[in-house]
Design an enzyme around this catalytic site. Structure first.
Site, PDB file in Angstrom:
ATOM      1  N   GLU A  13      59.300  66.760   1.368  1.00 48.63           N
ATOM      2  CA  GLU A  13      60.222  66.070   0.454  1.00 48.63           C
ATOM      3  C   GLU A  13      61.438  66.936   0.118  1.00 48.63           C
ATOM      4  OE1 GLU A  13      60.387  63.750  -3.875  1.00 48.63           O
ATOM      5  OE2 GLU A  13      58.741  65.114  -3.436  1.00 48.63           O
TER       6      GLU A  13
ATOM      7  N   LYS B 252      59.443  62.320   2.713  1.00 45.68           N
ATOM      8  CA  LYS B 252      59.807  61.604   1.493  1.00 45.68           C
ATOM      9  C   LYS B 252      61.244  61.956   1.172  1.00 45.68           C
ATOM     10  CE  LYS B 252      58.486  60.597  -3.277  1.00 45.68           C
ATOM     11  NZ  LYS B 252      57.414  60.615  -4.289  1.00 45.68           N
TER      12      LYS B 252
END
Length: 295
Positions: free
Chosen positions: A176, A213
């Site tokens: 992420e 993400k």
């Protein structure tokens, strides 16, 4: 690795719920839920209250595998129980939802326009515990505030280095590198970020698969190459400070990108609501995020 869970995460319809507020973000999450800081006097009481909130979310009738593929948990949530079962086991055995674990220890100070992850010397031990708790995958967050090529390269290098450690433990990492949605050069940051991620993905061997993400891109379908990459299990989107309606609208313009919202999922929930009011609210949240994720 649980192959049934892998297939669900890769091909299932729905979204991944983010329930992983950590120590630093828990007071804000509780305040949004209608629980002010003067409601608890120490960290243990704070974690008790946030677990009550998460338990209420997880046990809601609408929180199930018809709309939700997975759920990202905080370490304290992994180690606590829901209706007599450890949270990861409850999610999978009772709800059919795949459990993930947030494993980073927060963000370092900004340098070169980015915030790397803080050092995490206890990661191997945490990964061992995650396996013991039947967790499927992990999540770790960095932040990109400016389109600084050197800084973004360091973010991606660090993320993939730690991802390799996670893969070696038999877990699937969610990488992420969040791009700040308020950044003035967000689109330029995303161009640099995509190039760096693709460079790393192309070097992965066929037995190594990761998830991503990412902030919802400025240009619609900008991450299609990442979504289609053979080493990527799934690409999910964070809400990043957008309201649920705004995040959902932006998400629908990106084919193959599914939600992994935190604020968007909990928006409108309050500790003072009756069970009926709470369940109705979360049912509506789940429905709208699900529809945005499959559009």
């Amino acid at each position: 690795m649980n192959q049934e869970q892998f297939e669900l995460v890769k091909n299932g319809k729905g979204f991944i719920a983010a329930l992983d507020q950590s120590g630093g973000s828990t007071p804000k999450a509780l305040a949004q839920y209608g629980v002010p800081e003067d409601s608890y006097s120490n960290e243990d009481e704070m974690y008790d209250l946030i677990h009550e909130m998460r338990t209420r979310v997880i046990t809601a009738p609408a929180f199930n595998s018809e709309s939700i593929i997975g759920a990202i948990l905080f370490e304290h949530t992994m180690d606590r129980k829901v209706e007599g079962k450890y949270t990861p086991d409850y999610l999978w055995e009772e709800k059919g939802v795949v459990p993930f674990l947030k494993v980073d220890k927060g963000l370092a100070e900004e340098e070169n326009g980015v915030q790397l992850m803080k050092p995490n010397p206890g990661l191997d031990d945490l990964l061992k515990r995650a396996n013991e708790r039947n967790v499927f995958g992990t999540k770790m967050r960095s932040v990109i505030n400016q389109a600084n090529a050197d800084g973004i390269k360091k973010v991606v290098d660090q993320q993939f280095e730690v991802a390799d450690q996670i893969l070696a433990a038999g877990l699937v990492p969610i990488i992420e590198p969040e791009v700040n949605i308020h950044s003035e050069d967000k689109a330029e940051s995303e161009e640099i970020l995509k190039k760096e991620i693709l460079d790393h993905l192309d070097k992965l061997s066929e037995d190594k698969n990761v998830m991503l993400k990412l902030s919802i891109p400025t240009v619609d379908n900008f991450y299609k190459e990442l979504i289609d990459h053979p080493r990527v299990v799934r690409v999910v989107a964070l809400s990043g400070g957008y309201s649920r309606d705004e995040a959902n609208l932006k998400l629908t313009a990106n084919n193959g990108l599914i939600a992994s919202f935190s604020r968007g999922l909990s928006e409108g929930l309050n500790a003072s609501q009756s069970d009926e009011e709470f369940n109705t609210m979360i049912q509506e949240s789940v429905k709208t995020i699900y529809l945005a994720s499959i559009t």
